[in-house]
Each structure stands twice: as C-alpha cells, then as structure tokens.
Design a protein around this motif. Structure first.
Motif, PDB file in Angstrom:
ATOM      1  N   UNK A  86       0.788  -1.234   0.000  1.00  0.00           N
ATOM      2  CA  UNK A  86       0.000   0.000   0.000  1.00  0.00           C
ATOM      3  C   UNK A  86       0.821   1.286   0.000  1.00  0.00           C
ATOM      4  N   UNK A  87       2.135   1.173   0.218  1.00  0.00           N
ATOM      5  CA  UNK A  87       2.977   2.373   0.241  1.00  0.00           C
ATOM      6  C   UNK A  87       4.272   2.156  -0.550  1.00  0.00           C
ATOM      7  N   UNK A  88       4.140   1.850  -1.857  1.00  0.00           N
ATOM      8  CA  UNK A  88       5.348   1.653  -2.674  1.00  0.00           C
ATOM      9  C   UNK A  88       6.027   2.967  -3.066  1.00  0.00           C
ATOM     10  N   UNK A  89       5.399   4.118  -2.757  1.00  0.00           N
ATOM     11  CA  UNK A  89       5.922   5.417  -3.206  1.00  0.00           C
ATOM     12  C   UNK A  89       7.406   5.608  -2.905  1.00  0.00           C
ATOM     13  N   UNK A  90       7.854   5.375  -1.650  1.00  0.00           N
ATOM     14  CA  UNK A  90       9.263   5.675  -1.344  1.00  0.00           C
ATOM     15  C   UNK A  90      10.248   4.588  -1.750  1.00  0.00           C
ATOM     16  N   UNK A  91       9.759   3.476  -2.283  1.00  0.00           N
ATOM     17  CA  UNK A  91      10.627   2.338  -2.564  1.00  0.00           C
ATOM     18  C   UNK A  91      11.801   2.720  -3.473  1.00  0.00           C
ATOM     19  N   UNK A  92      11.538   3.572  -4.465  1.00  0.00           N
ATOM     20  CA  UNK A  92      12.583   3.892  -5.438  1.00  0.00           C
ATOM     21  C   UNK A  92      13.706   4.730  -4.847  1.00  0.00           C
ATOM     22  N   UNK A  93      13.525   5.236  -3.631  1.00  0.00           N
ATOM     23  CA  UNK A  93      14.576   6.023  -2.983  1.00  0.00           C
ATOM     24  C   UNK A  93      15.520   5.160  -2.145  1.00  0.00           C
ATOM     25  N   UNK A  94      15.202   3.876  -2.013  1.00  0.00           N
ATOM     26  CA  UNK A  94      16.089   2.970  -1.280  1.00  0.00           C
ATOM     27  C   UNK A  94      17.373   2.735  -2.082  1.00  0.00           C
ATOM     28  N   UNK A  95      18.465   2.372  -1.418  1.00  0.00           N
ATOM     29  CA  UNK A  95      19.686   2.020  -2.163  1.00  0.00           C
ATOM     30  C   UNK A  95      19.412   0.888  -3.147  1.00  0.00           C
ATOM     31  N   UNK A  96      20.110   0.928  -4.280  1.00  0.00           N
ATOM     32  CA  UNK A  96      19.873  -0.064  -5.338  1.00  0.00           C
ATOM     33  C   UNK A  96      20.029  -1.484  -4.822  1.00  0.00           C
ATOM     34  N   UNK A  97      21.055  -1.734  -4.009  1.00  0.00           N
ATOM     35  CA  UNK A  97      21.289  -3.074  -3.483  1.00  0.00           C
ATOM     36  C   UNK A  97      20.080  -3.563  -2.685  1.00  0.00           C
ATOM     37  N   UNK A  98      19.507  -2.677  -1.879  1.00  0.00           N
ATOM     38  CA  UNK A  98      18.347  -3.032  -1.058  1.00  0.00           C
ATOM     39  C   UNK A  98      17.133  -3.310  -1.924  1.00  0.00           C
TER      40      UNK A  98
END
Length: 400
Positions: free
Chosen positions: A245-257
């Motif tokens: 329900x909250x994928x919005x911030x996912x793209x700001x995580x480090x690439x490895x994560x």
C-alpha cells in the motif's frame, strides 16, 4: 491530428493502464494478444496462488473486478481468501475486461520503437504499418524474460526447448506429454512446485531440485495467519502491508536493497492448498547448488553440490527450469538500439521516476519491469491498483 499513446502489451498491466488513459480522454492504441502469457505460457490446470482480493485488474470505474466477472459469467463468486482461482477463470476475466474497456485492442505485434526528431516515437507493426505516438507504455509482462541458471543455460547451447533436454516452465502449457517419464524440476517457488504436482498427476515421476536458500516450503492457510498484524493481499505482515500500500518511497532505497527485496520478499513459497498434492507424490532434493549440467549423451544430467559437502549426479528424461523471470532491457528487442542506450538501467532494469516514467521522457514501464523501482507488488496483478492511475495521471500531465 492528435498523436495517440501506444500501449505495448495486453496482459493485466497493459489493459488496466489503457483503461485509465482512455478514461482521461487520451487517444490510445493498444497492441498484443489479450492475456497471452496466461493462456499460452502457464500450465493447463494451474490454480492461482493469489487470493481473489489480489487478483482484480484496476479499472477507472466500478463494475470490472473479478467478482463482477463471476456475476456476468454466471459462475460462483470468488471472494474469500479460501477461494482458489483456476487459471482458465482468470484468463476469461482478463478477456472480459478487455472486451468491456479496451475493445479496440489491435492483435498485432510491435516490431520496433524509435525516437523521432519531433520528440515523439516511430512505431512499426508486424502488419507493416508505421505510425507516430506521443508516448509509449511498455507493458509486455513476462515476454522474453524467462531466466535459466547459468549452469543450465550453458548446457542448452541452442536455448531452452520443450522437446530438448532442458526447457523453461513457460514453454509448457500441456504437461501430459511427460506421462511415464522421469522429470526434474529446478526451483522451489510456486511455479516449480505446481508444475511438479501437475506433472506427477499426469503420470510423470518427478523430482524437484531446490538450490541454496530456496528450500521447499508452503505458506500458512488463511485461518492460521497471525491475527495481530495488518492485512495485505499477500498475508498478514507489516512488511507486506507496507510494500503493498505504500510503494511510493521504494525507489529512494539504495539499489542493493531494492534488488534484494524484489528477489526475497514474497519469494519461493508454495501455496497452502498445494501441500497435500505435492508431499508424498514428488521427490525433493535440497542442494547447495548445481555444479554443472550436461546432455552430451542425449540424457540430461545434473551434478549438484550436496549440503554435506559432496556431489551427486541426477538424471532424468527432461529437466524443466522453473526459475522465474529476469528483467533485462537488452532482451526487449523491439526497443530500437538508440532508445535502449538512452535508458538508464540498474542491473538491466529501467530506472523509473514518478509516474513510472523512464529516463527517456515519454517512455513508461509498468508491471514486472517496474518492480526494481516500485517494489515486489509490481510482480502481481494487484499492483495495477497502484500503478495504473498514477502512470495515467503523470502521462496526462506531461503529454496530454
């Protein structure tokens, strides 16, 4: 004349996106065979692992979910977490959704997409037609993304083939041809375990080979789910709830994560209802890794490293790799070479910004190719609820 938006692909994400674009009054041309991956590349008799609540295509108006289809088709409603969806029912639902909301679907293949000097895109169809689009949405699903482990890929010199020694699970719609034969299925996810169970039920002698961390296991039934955790389409867990329900911030995580979570969250696990059909009918070899594969004698053979530090040789009449799919822009050969070189990628997957737009303005990706930017929910049909309205809103603002 207003240039249309081209949507390439007519699976759940392509159809849902097209419906949302049309609802905003944006001219759209949609290309592909409806639900083709589900119809031609999933085994007959398959049951969906996802629950009914996680299996509806998102539409811009009510009246088009899975329950609505059941009512229209005159079949029993699929509502609770204990209701299991036959793949044939889901295909029928997708085709009904297409007929209702995207009736102008063009059943042709896009051969190439290239940028033009005016900022738009030139598309060529296999019918020979050339036309210009103001934006392109890539929603090609699993097409061209079947993944073989390196050891099997090296042994299948000419590529996996259903009649050769090694194949991919996506190449088998009918498993009845394995009756009376010895079959190895590599993998430990739902695809591997259900393929193995279906082949065993068809009369094959089946062994599942699971590697490394991919131990064979089955999920808990709905009545055994934890009660004090939030509910999500995939079960009760805080992590699943957040990713759903909250994928919005996912793209700001480090690439490895990000890449790790796409691989591991909702990873290899059989459906609760498959356990009784699998245990006692299918042999299981849990190994550390496949050392090598060979078929020079005409019979496929796997050499595997065992947990005790030794090796073992396994032979069969055929080996199916139910080892999933891996996104690789290089495999999307309909994208022109110049366009592909301009796309920013991370481990072969497109880097997407807000609204699912790529680094090339006007080129959008949705579905599985968006998972490394928006999380594991993009691997599942319920991801259309998040993706489709946001993509359509961004595209309308940028190219409407």
């Amino acid at each position: 004349m207003i240039q249309p938006v081209a949507v390439i692909g007519a699976g759940p994400f392509g159809l849902s996106t097209a419906a949302h674009l049309k609802a905003r009054g944006i001219p759209v041309r949609v290309f592909g065979e409806p639900m083709v991956s589900w119809r031609d590349h999933m085994p007959a008799g398959m049951l969906l692992k996802s629950t009914p609540v996680a299996s509806s295509l998102d539409a811009p108006q009510p009246g088009h979910n899975l329950v609505d289809y059941c009512d229209a088709a005159g079949i029993p409603r699929l509502v609770t977490d204990e209701d299991i969806i036959p793949v044939e029912t889901f295909i029928g639902y997708g085709e009904w959704f297409q007929q209702k909301l995207v009736p102008e679907l063009e059943r042709v293949r896009v051969v190439s997409v290239d940028r033009n000097t005016g900022g738009g895109f030139e598309l060529k169809l296999d019918s020979g037609e050339l036309f210009t689009a103001r934006a392109v949405v890539v929603a090609t699903g699993l097409y061209g993304l079947a993944h073989l482990p390196p050891e099997l890929a090296a042994a299948a010199a000419d590529g996996p083939a259903p009649t050769g020694p090694f194949s991919h699970s996506s190449q088998h719609h009918d498993l009845s041809g394995f009756k009376g034969k010895e079959l190895i299925v590599v993998g430990a996810g739902q695809s591997a375990l259900e393929t193995a169970a279906l082949a065993a039920e068809a009369g094959a002698q089946v062994r599942v080979v699971s590697r490394g961390r991919g131990r064979v296991a089955f999920g808990a039934p709905p009545w055994d789910q934890p009660k004090l955790r939030p509910e999500s389409p995939f079960g009760r867990a805080w992590s699943l709830w957040a990713l759903s329900y909250y994928p919005h911030p996912y793209r700001y995580l480090p690439a490895e994560t990000r890449h790790y979570l796409v691989r591991r969250v909702l990873g290899p696990l059989g459906a609760w209802w498959l356990k009784d059909r699998f245990e006692g009918k299918v042999q299981v070899s849990e190994v550390d890794r496949i050392v090598r594969a060979d078929a020079t004698t005409g019979t496929p053979e796997l050499t595997v490293a065992t947990p005790g530090g030794g090796t073992q040789r396994l032979t069969a009449d055929h080996v199916i790799a139910a080892t999933g799919y891996r996104v690789d822009i290089a495999a999307m050969d309909f994208l022109g070479p110049e366009l592909r070189t301009r796309l920013a990628v991370s481990r072969g997957t497109p880097k997407l910004g807000a609204g699912y737009v790529s680094s090339v303005p006007g080129v959008y990706f949705t579905g599985l190719p968006a998972a490394s930017s928006y999380g594991p929910v993009m691997r599942f049909v319920c991801g259309t609820e998040f993706a489709s309205p946001r993509l359509a809103k961004h595209l309308a603002a940028a190219h409407g």
